[in-house]
Design an enzyme around this catalytic site. Structure first.
Site, PDB file in Angstrom:
ATOM      1  N   GLU A  95     -45.990   0.599 -11.611  1.00 27.02           N
ATOM      2  CA  GLU A  95     -45.055  -0.705 -11.716  1.00 27.02           C
ATOM      3  C   GLU A  95     -44.152   0.088 -12.622  1.00 27.02           C
ATOM      4  O   GLU A  95     -43.980   0.752 -13.579  1.00 27.02           O
ATOM      5  CB  GLU A  95     -45.655  -1.818 -12.472  1.00 27.02           C
ATOM      6  CG  GLU A  95     -46.663  -2.454 -11.605  1.00 27.02           C
ATOM      7  CD  GLU A  95     -47.290  -3.664 -12.061  1.00 27.02           C
ATOM      8  OE1 GLU A  95     -47.552  -3.674 -13.355  1.00 27.02           O
ATOM      9  OE2 GLU A  95     -47.610  -4.482 -11.187  1.00 27.02           O
ATOM     10  N   CYS A 160     -38.070   0.145 -17.623  1.00 29.85           N
ATOM     11  CA  CYS A 160     -39.179   0.498 -18.302  1.00 29.85           C
ATOM     12  C   CYS A 160     -40.016   1.407 -17.247  1.00 29.85           C
ATOM     13  O   CYS A 160     -40.460   0.786 -16.243  1.00 29.85           O
ATOM     14  CB  CYS A 160     -40.126  -0.631 -18.733  1.00 29.85           C
ATOM     15  SG  CYS A 160     -41.787  -0.425 -19.407  1.00 29.85           S
ATOM     16  N   CYS A 167     -54.410   3.897 -16.999  1.00 32.56           N
ATOM     17  CA  CYS A 167     -54.325   4.165 -18.466  1.00 32.56           C
ATOM     18  C   CYS A 167     -55.906   4.290 -18.875  1.00 32.56           C
ATOM     19  O   CYS A 167     -56.719   3.654 -18.632  1.00 32.56           O
ATOM     20  CB  CYS A 167     -53.397   3.457 -19.487  1.00 32.56           C
ATOM     21  SG  CYS A 167     -53.336   4.259 -20.934  1.00 32.56           S
ATOM     22  N   CYS A 171     -56.481  -0.063 -24.785  1.00 31.23           N
ATOM     23  CA  CYS A 171     -55.888  -1.053 -25.752  1.00 31.23           C
ATOM     24  C   CYS A 171     -56.601  -2.604 -25.230  1.00 31.23           C
ATOM     25  O   CYS A 171     -56.493  -2.779 -24.179  1.00 31.23           O
ATOM     26  CB  CYS A 171     -54.553  -0.984 -26.005  1.00 31.23           C
ATOM     27  SG  CYS A 171     -53.630   0.698 -26.291  1.00 31.23           S
ATOM     28  N   CYS A 174     -53.931  -5.165 -23.552  1.00 34.03           N
ATOM     29  CA  CYS A 174     -53.531  -4.431 -22.461  1.00 34.03           C
ATOM     30  C   CYS A 174     -53.727  -5.097 -21.109  1.00 34.03           C
ATOM     31  O   CYS A 174     -55.118  -4.105 -20.849  1.00 34.03           O
ATOM     32  CB  CYS A 174     -52.866  -3.224 -22.818  1.00 34.03           C
ATOM     33  SG  CYS A 174     -52.013  -2.426 -21.721  1.00 34.03           S
ATOM     34  N   GLY A 218     -49.501   3.564 -18.531  1.00 32.96           N
ATOM     35  CA  GLY A 218     -49.853   4.834 -19.018  1.00 32.96           C
ATOM     36  C   GLY A 218     -49.447   5.187 -20.338  1.00 32.96           C
ATOM     37  O   GLY A 218     -48.656   4.659 -20.967  1.00 32.96           O
ATOM     38  N   GLU A 219     -50.126   6.159 -20.922  1.00 33.02           N
ATOM     39  CA  GLU A 219     -49.737   6.904 -22.294  1.00 33.02           C
ATOM     40  C   GLU A 219     -49.238   8.160 -22.134  1.00 33.02           C
ATOM     41  O   GLU A 219     -49.582   9.132 -21.460  1.00 33.02           O
ATOM     42  CB  GLU A 219     -51.003   7.075 -23.154  1.00 33.02           C
ATOM     43  CG  GLU A 219     -50.931   7.939 -24.088  1.00 33.02           C
ATOM     44  CD  GLU A 219     -50.011   7.773 -25.431  1.00 33.02           C
ATOM     45  OE1 GLU A 219     -48.861   8.342 -25.139  1.00 33.02           O
ATOM     46  OE2 GLU A 219     -50.092   6.709 -26.018  1.00 33.02           O
ATOM     47  N   SER A 248     -42.660   5.660 -26.057  1.00 27.42           N
ATOM     48  CA  SER A 248     -43.664   4.934 -26.960  1.00 27.42           C
ATOM     49  C   SER A 248     -45.032   5.656 -26.729  1.00 27.42           C
ATOM     50  O   SER A 248     -45.381   5.602 -25.808  1.00 27.42           O
ATOM     51  CB  SER A 248     -43.639   3.374 -26.695  1.00 27.42           C
ATOM     52  OG  SER A 248     -44.470   2.770 -27.449  1.00 27.42           O
ATOM     53  N   CYS A 395     -44.306  -6.630 -21.665  1.00 22.99           N
ATOM     54  CA  CYS A 395     -45.210  -5.494 -22.221  1.00 22.99           C
ATOM     55  C   CYS A 395     -46.618  -5.927 -22.156  1.00 22.99           C
ATOM     56  O   CYS A 395     -47.206  -7.002 -22.694  1.00 22.99           O
ATOM     57  CB  CYS A 395     -44.797  -5.981 -23.996  1.00 22.99           C
ATOM     58  SG  CYS A 395     -44.158  -4.289 -24.561  1.00 22.99           S
TER      59      CYS A 395
END
Ligand code: SF4
Length: 409
Positions: A95, A160, A167, A171, A174, A218-219, A248, A395
């Site tokens: 996304e 974004c 991911c 977290c 999330c 994702g990170e 981020s 977010c």
């Protein structure tokens, strides 16, 4: 040359020069190819009109492909935000979110957008959970915002971007974490996502101000090489200034040091989300490996450019991490940055709800009380405006949710 398939979206100028050399063509063809892929944002070899037909045919024969990601679906929010499902040839998708006028917290445009929002119209209003809306208001926004956009209703925008399919960081607040990690994106897929959105809005980067935030699925630091290669292609090829990009991280400490050494890089945002190690380890399990002290050390060592700010993101969860004591602990963390404390700011995000996630959104008064403690202690703190909550584009909500509203495709 070999006839195994070669995907050119994601290749840099050196790699394209090598490829063109293998075809027996002069080096200027590599420049033309680089310009067409990234600056013109072509999506297939057929659009490569600077090349003679015979050369395009020879490329196809040699298995050279240009497979731009496709917009599979898009969901339009009442606030103009668009959540895109971007599909890749292997059937995976991610996304990507288009936020006209930004969300007040991207700080990727060199002007510190967060500052503009403090106390202004972008400040968070009633952070109640918006319900899915498919009504006429939604449709009107859609008509203004999509298609070939005869009339552009934005003066600037933020994209974004996702860096992985799913991911692995897990977290607890999330929705993306619920997907698990499916795979990394390639540099070409990261750039291709952005190109698809720019093309959907007929963006002219020489005239229009677009920010990029690597804050989607994702990170990015768990896919560092592809992420940083994509950044270089966005700067050298597509034409984004590095000052309009922000990445981020959930706190992959070694990669923070690596990013600091990059000659071309986005600004850095660190997702703090808790004010002490006990709480942070509960919310972000990798805190066990890289705790708050090691994050502070990395942030302190991070070389900032002239007037650059270091951002800390803090998702406020009702009665979990949003107490006055938590706010006071955040002040201590910022002060521990030493010299860097003057360059730090905190973006506060009232949690955006999602199914299967056991937290609540704090009230306005709790959010403002938290902000006040930081501000009174001299720590700049901004409340990020939630964007696209009604379409699960905000977010922490990116999880290919399709049940919330109709898609336009
Ligand atoms: S917040 Fe970011 S790092 Fe954490 S699980 Fe979600 S996508 Fe991954």
């Amino acid at each position: 040359m070999e006839t195994s398939a070669t995907e050119i979206l994601g290749l840099n100028i050196q790699e394209l020069t090598d490829l063109i050399g293998q075809l027996g063509e002069p080096a200027y063809r590599a420049q033309q190819l680089f310009h067409a892929i990234y600056r013109q944002r072509i999506s297939s070899l057929d659009e490569l009109t600077t090349f003679p037909k015979s050369l395009r045919a020879a490329m196809t024969e040699q298995g050279i492909t240009l497979s731009a990601p496709k917009i599979d679906k898009k969901f339009i929010s009442t606030d103009g935000t668009i959540r895109y499902l971007i599909a890749f040839p292997d059937g995976q998708s991610v996304e990507t979110v288009w936020m006209p006028e930004g969300d007040g917290g991207e700080a990727g445009d060199g002007t510190d957008a967060g500052d503009e929002e403090a106390g202004g119209p972008g400040e968070v209003g009633a952070p109640s959970v918006a319900q899915p809306q498919v009504g006429s208001q939604n449709k009107n926004v859609a008509q203004q915002q999509v298609g070939n956009e005869k009339r552009k209703t934005w003066s600037r925008a933020t994209i974004c971007v996702s860096s992985q399919v799913g991911c692995a960081v897990n977290c607890k607040f999330c929705m993306t974490a619920l997907l698990g990690l499916k795979r990394n994106l390639t540099a070409g897929e990261i750039v291709g996502q952005i190109a698809a959105i720019l093309n959907d809005h007929n963006v002219d980067l020489e005239k229009e101000r677009i920010n990029i935030v690597f804050m989607g699925q994702g990170e990015p630091f768990n896919n560092y090489d592809a992420f940083i290669k994509a950044v270089r292609l966005l700067v050298d090829g597509v034409g984004f200034p590095q000052s309009r990009m922000t990445v981020s991280t959930s706190g992959i400490v070694p990669r923070i040091y690596d990013l600091g050494q990059e000659p071309v890089r986005p600004k850095l945002a660190i997702s703090l989300n808790a004010s002490n190690d006990e709480e942070r380890t509960k919310l972000i399990p990798i805190n066990k490996k890289w705790d708050i002290a090691s994050l502070v050390d990395a942030a302190r060592a991070f070389p900032l450019r002239n007037r650059e700010r270091l951002t800390f993101e803090y998702v406020l969860l009702d009665n979990e991490n949003d107490s006055p004591d938590n706010a006071r602990e955040v002040v201590q963390i910022i002060r521990a940055l030493g010299d860097k404390a003057d360059s730090a700011k905190v973006n506060l995000i009232a949690w955006n709800s999602g199914p299967e996630i056991p937290f609540s959104t704090p009230s306005d008064s709790r959010v403002h009380a938290f902000q006040k403690i930081l501000m009174d202690a001299g720590v700049p703190a901004f409340i990020r405006r939630p964007r696209g909550r009604d379409i699960y584009a905000a977010c922490g909500q990116l999880k290919r949710t399709e049940s919330v509203t109709r898609s336009l495709l």
